[in-house]
Write a protein that holds these residues in place. Structure first.
Motif, short mmCIF file in Angstrom:
data_model
loop_
_atom_site.label_atom_id
_atom_site.label_comp_id
_atom_site.label_asym_id
_atom_site.label_seq_id
_atom_site.Cartn_x
_atom_site.Cartn_y
_atom_site.Cartn_z
N THR A 22 -27.31 -63.27 61.63
CA THR A 22 -26.90 -62.30 62.81
C THR A 22 -25.54 -61.56 62.54
N SER A 23 -25.19 -61.61 61.27
CA SER A 23 -24.13 -60.96 60.77
C SER A 23 -22.54 -61.69 61.21
N PHE A 24 -21.60 -61.53 60.45
CA PHE A 24 -20.46 -62.24 60.81
C PHE A 24 -19.13 -61.62 60.63
N GLN A 25 -19.06 -60.43 60.34
CA GLN A 25 -17.88 -59.57 60.16
C GLN A 25 -17.74 -58.31 61.22
N ASP A 26 -16.50 -58.25 61.62
CA ASP A 26 -16.30 -57.05 62.05
C ASP A 26 -16.62 -55.80 61.27
N ALA A 27 -16.47 -55.87 59.85
CA ALA A 27 -16.49 -54.78 59.15
C ALA A 27 -18.16 -54.31 59.04
N GLU A 28 -18.97 -55.26 59.38
CA GLU A 28 -20.39 -54.99 59.43
C GLU A 28 -20.66 -54.07 60.72
N ALA A 29 -20.22 -54.64 61.72
CA ALA A 29 -20.37 -54.06 62.98
C ALA A 29 -19.70 -52.50 62.99
N GLN A 30 -18.53 -52.38 62.46
CA GLN A 30 -18.26 -51.13 62.06
C GLN A 30 -19.10 -49.90 61.28
N ASN A 31 -19.81 -50.68 60.58
CA ASN A 31 -20.75 -49.50 59.93
C ASN A 31 -21.85 -49.30 60.52
N GLU B 270 -10.35 -69.26 66.84
CA GLU B 270 -11.70 -68.94 67.78
C GLU B 270 -12.76 -68.19 66.65
N VAL B 271 -13.44 -69.04 66.11
CA VAL B 271 -14.18 -68.24 64.74
C VAL B 271 -15.41 -67.47 65.40
N VAL B 272 -15.53 -66.34 65.14
CA VAL B 272 -16.69 -65.51 65.41
C VAL B 272 -17.60 -65.42 64.35
N GLY B 273 -17.00 -65.83 63.14
CA GLY B 273 -17.85 -65.70 61.79
C GLY B 273 -18.83 -67.07 61.60
N VAL B 274 -18.58 -67.35 60.40
CA VAL B 274 -19.49 -68.56 60.07
C VAL B 274 -18.75 -69.86 60.54
N GLU B 275 -19.20 -70.32 61.59
CA GLU B 275 -18.73 -71.84 62.20
C GLU B 275 -18.77 -72.87 61.14
N GLY B 276 -20.01 -72.75 60.52
CA GLY B 276 -20.53 -73.93 59.63
C GLY B 276 -19.23 -73.94 58.53
N HIS B 277 -18.87 -72.81 57.92
CA HIS B 277 -17.95 -72.89 56.92
C HIS B 277 -16.71 -73.30 57.57
N TYR B 278 -16.26 -72.83 58.71
CA TYR B 278 -14.91 -73.28 59.19
C TYR B 278 -14.91 -74.75 59.40
N ARG B 279 -15.79 -75.28 59.93
CA ARG B 279 -15.80 -76.74 60.26
C ARG B 279 -15.49 -77.48 59.03
N GLU B 280 -16.29 -77.12 57.85
CA GLU B 280 -16.01 -77.64 56.58
C GLU B 280 -14.46 -77.77 56.27
N VAL B 281 -13.69 -76.76 56.46
CA VAL B 281 -12.64 -76.22 55.89
C VAL B 281 -11.59 -77.07 56.86
N VAL B 282 -11.79 -77.02 58.26
CA VAL B 282 -10.97 -78.00 58.92
C VAL B 282 -10.91 -79.46 58.40
N GLU B 283 -12.26 -79.62 58.14
CA GLU B 283 -12.26 -81.23 57.96
C GLU B 283 -11.47 -81.47 56.68
N PHE B 284 -11.72 -80.56 55.81
CA PHE B 284 -10.78 -80.83 54.35
C PHE B 284 -9.45 -80.60 54.48
N ALA B 285 -8.88 -79.41 55.26
CA ALA B 285 -7.51 -79.24 55.36
C ALA B 285 -7.04 -80.40 56.16
N GLU B 286 -7.47 -80.86 57.06
CA GLU B 286 -6.49 -81.83 57.75
C GLU B 286 -6.58 -83.29 57.02
N ARG B 287 -7.73 -83.49 56.29
CA ARG B 287 -7.63 -84.75 55.29
C ARG B 287 -6.62 -84.61 54.13
N GLU B 288 -6.59 -83.68 53.69
CA GLU B 288 -5.56 -83.12 52.64
C GLU B 288 -4.15 -82.48 52.93
#
Ligand SMILES: Cc1cc2nc3c(=O)[nH]c(=O)nc-3n(C[C@H](O)[C@H](O)[C@H](O)COP(=O)(O)O)c2cc1C
Length: 456
Positions: free
Chosen positions: A134-143, A330-348
């Motif tokens: 479904t696309s995930f960046q504003d830069a795509e919408a802007q094209n 508030e992630v409009v982009g890829v939520e799956g990637h964001y969740r993994e980042v939060v999990e890792f960043a909080e742990r470390e």
């Protein structure tokens, strides 16, 4: 009892292999040449892979400070060649390898997509696949005539209607509509070809499609949604779901959730194949390979990592204190990637800058070691109910695919976990997927559109 078979797909950029992959000492630089893709196609088919899969996005990312410069400087998500052209090329030198391209429901029209995928399915003898995004960046919408990306619910609402129209277009010819009877002069049966007369919120499409029903009925549908809406969508429409996980436990949860959702929609859960990402680094032993791998990741510039992260989540991180923690976004982009980042960043306990460094180097589902080590891990994931196979991500191309093909594949075959010959001719047959009957869209669609013609 025969062993459950592993399915293998190759995640192959139509461009450099990631923010850091192009700098690998053994990385080739042929990504603007046909020979590069033809070579990978042959390597994958010789190894009996199910399919090659090409990700995509429709913009040079403007990830940091609204500028495209970091993406260009570091090779983050750019350049990207047109995936449909690349997979068509790859299908032309192979006879069994499936070929899948990413195309966005946000910035295509169903008629165009049904036509080009239907065409490739015919020309390749039933080997085409479509990764629905479904696309995930504003830069795509802007094209594409927009200022920003529509929110997730609207993107999936459009995707929902897009799938309904596309599958109905593929169904607009019955499988035996073509007769080509020279004697009688009858080319096809008009009573077996129907308009779709669709009028919905996003699309108005009359049909029929100008391409007869594809050999696979519907080309294989791949999806990677991770949000609840994305999972609901994927569990109804997708044949293959691609995902990435930080742990075996989260992979098991996801696998169970997706199979349950498919069953709740009246589908046979076996008909939904889940392929987690596996970045494989193959060598003589784990310690040597890990050391080599870590050396390679020292090449990552923290700004390159931040640019990659900001691109994936579609949030400009330069608005925050880079030495502070990552605020809740508030992630409009890829939520799956964001969740993994939060999990890792909080742990470390990482700052945004430190997350950037890690994320630039981050590869998904690392499997490092000898062929036997990697086969052990794959076997463990399959037996634990976490995967039906894997999407192999190369750290660098084409060598990482060659290493996997020549070292890990024979080990999987020796264990009886992977085919030594293709089972069938089409991608669906090799994935163990049924061919959809005409009218299958009715079982998959959430709601039917405002008006329908009398089509199948
Ligand atoms: C592993 C993975 C790979 C993806 N690859 C692509 C891609 O190539 N192109 C794209 O536009 N989106 C890609 N996406 C984004 C998803 O297709 C989906 O649009 C996005 O995750 C937003 O949906 P969600 O909020 O349901 O996750 C990918 C997502 C994941 C998790």
């Amino acid at each position: 009892m025969s062993r459950k078979q592993i399915h293998l797909a190759a995640f192959m950029n139509a461009g450099p292999q990631g923010t850091v992959g192009w700098r690998h000492p053994e990385a080739g630089d042929g990504f603007l040449t046909a020979e590069h893709y033809l070579h990978i196609a042959r390597v994958l088919e010789d190894a009996k892979f199910d399919m090659a899969f090409v990700p995509d996005a429709l913009a040079v990312p403007r990830s940091l400070g609204g500028s495209f410069e970091p993406a260009v400087r570091y090779g983050t998500g750019t350049p990207r060649l047109d995936p449909m052209t690349v997979i068509t090329l790859m299908s032309s030198v192979t006879t069994r390898l499936g070929v899948a391209a990413t195309m966005s429901t946000g910035y295509q029209e169903p008629y165009n997509l049904a036509r080009s995928m239907g065409t490739l399915d015919h020309l390749s003898g039933g080997r085409a696949g479509w990764n629905v995004v479904t696309s995930f960046q504003d830069a795509e919408a802007q094209n594409f005539n927009q200022d920003k990306l529509p929110d997730r619910e609207d993107r999936y609402a459009r995707a929902e209607e897009f799938l309904e129209v596309t599958t109905r277009l593929w169904d607009s010819w019955s499988d035996d509509a073509l007769i080509r009877d020279k004697e009688s002069g009858r080319f096809a049966r008009p009573e077996e070809v129907e308009a779709i007369d669709h009028k919905g919120r996003f699309f108005q499409v009359q049909g029929p499609l100008g391409v007869p029903r594809p050999p696979q009925g519907y080309p294989v549908i791949v999806q990677a949604g991770a949000s609840p809406t994305g999972r609901d969508f994927a569990s109804r429409w997708a044949d293959v779901v691609f995902c990435s996980h930080e742990s075996l436990e989260s992979a098991i949860d996801f696998y169970r959730d997706m199979k349950e959702r498919a069953a709740a929609h009246g589908r046979d859960p076996e008909q939904l194949k889940i392929l987690p990402a596996a970045t494989t680094v193959v060598g003589a032993d784990y310690r040597d390979e890990l050391a080599k791998h870590e050396e390679f990741f020292e090449l990552v510039d923290p700004e390159a990592g931040l640019s990659r992260l900001a691109y994936h989540v579609n949030v400009d991180l330069t608005q925050y204190d880079l030495d502070g923690p990552l605020p809740s976004l508030e992630v409009v982009g890829v939520e799956g990637h964001y969740r993994e980042v939060v999990e890792f960043a909080e742990r470390e306990k990482l700052s945004i800058r430190e997350i950037g460094r890690w994320y630039g180097a981050r590869t998904e589902g690392n499997m490092i070691g000898s062929a036997a080590d990697i086969a052990d891990t794959m076997e463990q994931w399959i037996d634990a109910g976490a995967a039906d196979g894997f999407m192999i991500q190369a750290t660098h191309v084409p060598a990482a695919f060659e290493d996997f093909a020549t070292q890990v594949v024979p080990e999987l075959q020796r264990r009886g976990l992977f085919r030594t010959e293709y089972e069938g001719e089409t991608l669906r047959e090799n994935l163990g997927l049924n061919r959809p009957e005409r009218g299958e869209w009715r079982n998959r669609a959430k709601s039917v559109a405002v008006t329908h013609g009398a089509t199948a």
